[in-house]
Enzyme design. Structure first.
Site, PDB file in Angstrom:
ATOM      1  N   ARG A 135       1.494  16.895   5.761  1.00 48.01           N
ATOM      2  CA  ARG A 135       0.666  16.269   6.807  1.00 48.01           C
ATOM      3  C   ARG A 135       1.060  16.743   8.190  1.00 48.01           C
ATOM      4  O   ARG A 135       0.214  16.972   9.047  1.00 48.01           O
ATOM      5  CB  ARG A 135       0.816  14.754   6.738  1.00 48.01           C
ATOM      6  CG  ARG A 135      -0.240  14.153   5.829  1.00 48.01           C
ATOM      7  CD  ARG A 135      -0.116  12.665   5.760  1.00 48.01           C
ATOM      8  NE  ARG A 135      -0.225  12.271   4.359  1.00 48.01           N
ATOM      9  CZ  ARG A 135      -0.380  11.026   3.953  1.00 48.01           C
ATOM     10  NH1 ARG A 135      -0.407  10.036   4.845  1.00 48.01           N
ATOM     11  NH2 ARG A 135      -0.488  10.760   2.676  1.00 48.01           N
ATOM     12  N   TYR A 178       0.376   9.891  -5.403  1.00 54.04           N
ATOM     13  CA  TYR A 178       0.455  10.990  -6.373  1.00 54.04           C
ATOM     14  C   TYR A 178       1.548  11.993  -5.986  1.00 54.04           C
ATOM     15  O   TYR A 178       2.306  12.463  -6.834  1.00 54.04           O
ATOM     16  CB  TYR A 178      -0.885  11.744  -6.475  1.00 54.04           C
ATOM     17  CG  TYR A 178      -2.027  10.966  -7.088  1.00 54.04           C
ATOM     18  CD1 TYR A 178      -1.893   9.655  -7.497  1.00 54.04           C
ATOM     19  CD2 TYR A 178      -3.275  11.588  -7.254  1.00 54.04           C
ATOM     20  CE1 TYR A 178      -2.955   8.963  -8.058  1.00 54.04           C
ATOM     21  CE2 TYR A 178      -4.343  10.901  -7.815  1.00 54.04           C
ATOM     22  CZ  TYR A 178      -4.178   9.590  -8.206  1.00 54.04           C
ATOM     23  OH  TYR A 178      -5.242   8.917  -8.755  1.00 54.04           O
ATOM     24  N   ASP A 202      -2.818   2.617  -6.132  1.00 51.78           N
ATOM     25  CA  ASP A 202      -1.693   2.591  -5.201  1.00 51.78           C
ATOM     26  C   ASP A 202      -1.673   1.384  -4.257  1.00 51.78           C
ATOM     27  O   ASP A 202      -0.924   1.382  -3.302  1.00 51.78           O
ATOM     28  CB  ASP A 202      -1.634   3.887  -4.404  1.00 51.78           C
ATOM     29  CG  ASP A 202      -2.867   4.082  -3.541  1.00 51.78           C
ATOM     30  OD1 ASP A 202      -3.804   3.270  -3.641  1.00 51.78           O
ATOM     31  OD2 ASP A 202      -2.900   5.051  -2.768  1.00 51.78           O
ATOM     32  N   GLU A 203      -2.513   0.390  -4.523  1.00 56.99           N
ATOM     33  CA  GLU A 203      -2.470  -0.803  -3.688  1.00 56.99           C
ATOM     34  C   GLU A 203      -2.386  -2.057  -4.542  1.00 56.99           C
ATOM     35  O   GLU A 203      -3.013  -2.148  -5.593  1.00 56.99           O
ATOM     36  CB  GLU A 203      -3.715  -0.893  -2.798  1.00 56.99           C
ATOM     37  CG  GLU A 203      -3.702   0.065  -1.635  1.00 56.99           C
ATOM     38  CD  GLU A 203      -4.892  -0.142  -0.715  1.00 56.99           C
ATOM     39  OE1 GLU A 203      -5.231  -1.314  -0.441  1.00 56.99           O
ATOM     40  OE2 GLU A 203      -5.478   0.862  -0.305  1.00 56.99           O
ATOM     41  N   ASP A 261       0.858  -1.187   0.000  1.00 57.91           N
ATOM     42  CA  ASP A 261       0.000   0.000   0.000  1.00 57.91           C
ATOM     43  C   ASP A 261       0.890   1.231   0.000  1.00 57.91           C
ATOM     44  O   ASP A 261       1.556   1.518   0.987  1.00 57.91           O
ATOM     45  CB  ASP A 261      -0.879  -0.048   1.262  1.00 57.91           C
ATOM     46  CG  ASP A 261      -1.878   1.092   1.289  1.00 57.91           C
ATOM     47  OD1 ASP A 261      -1.704   2.081   0.537  1.00 57.91           O
ATOM     48  OD2 ASP A 261      -2.833   0.998   2.080  1.00 57.91           O
ATOM     49  N   LEU A 262       0.943   1.894  -1.125  1.00 60.04           N
ATOM     50  CA  LEU A 262       1.812   3.047  -1.252  1.00 60.04           C
ATOM     51  C   LEU A 262       1.135   4.281  -0.682  1.00 60.04           C
ATOM     52  O   LEU A 262      -0.004   4.596  -1.026  1.00 60.04           O
ATOM     53  CB  LEU A 262       2.156   3.276  -2.732  1.00 60.04           C
ATOM     54  CG  LEU A 262       3.340   2.524  -3.329  1.00 60.04           C
ATOM     55  CD1 LEU A 262       3.872   1.427  -2.443  1.00 60.04           C
ATOM     56  CD2 LEU A 262       3.009   1.989  -4.699  1.00 60.04           C
TER      57      LEU A 262
END
Length: 388
Positions: A86, A54, A141-142, A49-50
DNA sequence: TGGGGTTAT
DNA sequence: ATAACCC
């Protein structure tokens, strides 16, 4: 427990492909979970799981962005952001205004064109496929990789030269998934936690949600997911959409549809397969019910299909004509209208083939066998003569 | 709330 | 054709 899963940790600021490769190396090194003792049902599945995919692609494209708080913008949303952002309070799917308020130094890049993300996404999947062909994609992305066979082979080797049992690390994949609608229905039944769901009467749940959903989610509530990893293979559809504040005339719509179609034709041309169905989707403006869309689809005429990918022939005009017919089928253009989204989808993709009827190839060609599950590497097509 | 995807009905 | 789900 039937299944162990591993979620490898990603490292910030790395090339996405490196991350994936490292995760797999760790899995190979024996850090992935496995239950050696005979239970033939145990599987080894790695979940890759990246994070902030993006944003990572953008930082690779433009290294000057590294180290700065970065957000990827689509329309007035920050759809994802890097760790710097974040830390400063930016969240996924945050309003651009809120994000800027929280974090005035936030650097924004436009991410409405998914081309580079899509390309990088498939590079990651292809990399994982080198370890095992059983790779299932989830979004861009997974990836889930079924390494059961690989691990079993290595386990056999290991046992012959060493007497020890392998120690296992890794953790049970924690499935707390429940979609929006189902969550609402469960809440109406007084089920709001995983524990509630575990202890709820299976019979009543089946009556309420149907046997299929009920049994599946209740197993999930115990962390059991026996669903197979289904190789995704090449995509089943290509679509492009654009959302906007207002589209209220036919010409406006036509221009936007032409744009969407032009990019789609490039993509479908590169893919090599040919779509046999075309679909137009709209979203009408409305204060409530924002989620609802309407669509119309129809077969693509065979003479148009043949022209696809030949480049010089104009395939745009007939296809735009079809799309505008679909458009007028949904929208009464003589009345005022207000659309907020247009989407074009090319689907029902078929592999072109050289197979002649009556030959072995004909019966071995997936697109010609009735179920047609667009064969990928199992059947590589050679030259493309046509006889659809 | 974007711009994608999938499967089930 | 739509609904529901996923990211």
């Amino acid at each position: 427990m039937e299944q162990l899963g591993v979620e490898p940790e990603e490292e910030a600021g790395r090339d996405e492909e490196e991350d994936a490769a490292q995760a797999m190396e760790r899995a190979e090194a024996g850090e992935a979970g496995v239950v050696p003792e005979g239970s033939s049902s145990s599987r080894v599945i790695v979940h890759v799981d990246l994070d902030c995919f993006y944003a990572q692609v953008e930082m690779i494209s433009n290294p000057e962005l590294k180290g700065k708080p970065l957000g990827v913008q689509q329309k007035y949303l920050v759809v994802t952001c890097n760790y710097e952002a974040r830390k400063l309070g930016v969240k996924k799917l945050m309003n651009v205004r809120d994000a800027k308020e929280k974090c005035p130094q936030l650097v924004l890049v436009n991410g409405e064109d998914l081309t580079r993300y899509r390309e990088m996404s498939y590079k990651v999947t292809e990399l994982l496929e080198e370890f095992s062909p059983i790779v299932e994609r989830l979004g861009f992305d997974e990836n889930f990789v079924d390494l059961t066979e690989m691990v079993e082979k290595r386990l056999q080797q290991h046992q012959s030269d060493e007497l020890s049992a392998l120690t296992v690390s890794g953790h049970v994949y924690n499935n707390q998934c429940i979609g929006y609608k189902t969550a609402k229905r469960l809440e109406a039944l007084g089920i709001s936690s995983v524990h509630d769901l575990q202890t709820f009467s299976p019979k009543i749940l089946e009556k309420e949600l149907g046997i299929s959903v009920a049994q599946r989610i209740q197993k999930l509530s115990f962390g059991e997911d026996t669903s197979p990893v289904t190789p995704s293979g090449p995509p089943q559809s290509f679509s492009e959409e654009d959302s906007f504040k207002k589209c209220s005339s036919e010409v406006e719509a036509k221009n936007k549809i032409e744009e969407l179609l032009a990019s789609l034709l490039n993509r479908v041309c590169q893919d090599g397969r040919k779509p046999h169905t075309i679909r137009l989707t709209i979203r009408r403006y409305s204060s409530e019910n924002h989620c609802s869309r309407e669509s119309r689809q129809c077969p693509i005429p065979s003479h148009v299909i043949q022209k696809l990918g030949t480049g010089n022939c104009d395939v745009m005009t007939p296809m735009v004509d079809i799309l505008m017919k679909l458009f007028r089928n949904m929208v009464n253009v003589k009345m005022p209208f207000h659309l907020t989204l247009l989407s074009v989808c090319l689907c029902n993709l078929k592999v072109l083939n050289t197979a002649k009827k009556g030959t072995i190839d004909y019966y071995l060609t997936p697109s010609l066998s009735t179920t047609s599950r667009s064969g990928k590497r199992s059947f590589k097509m050679k030259d493309s003569h046509m006889e659809d």
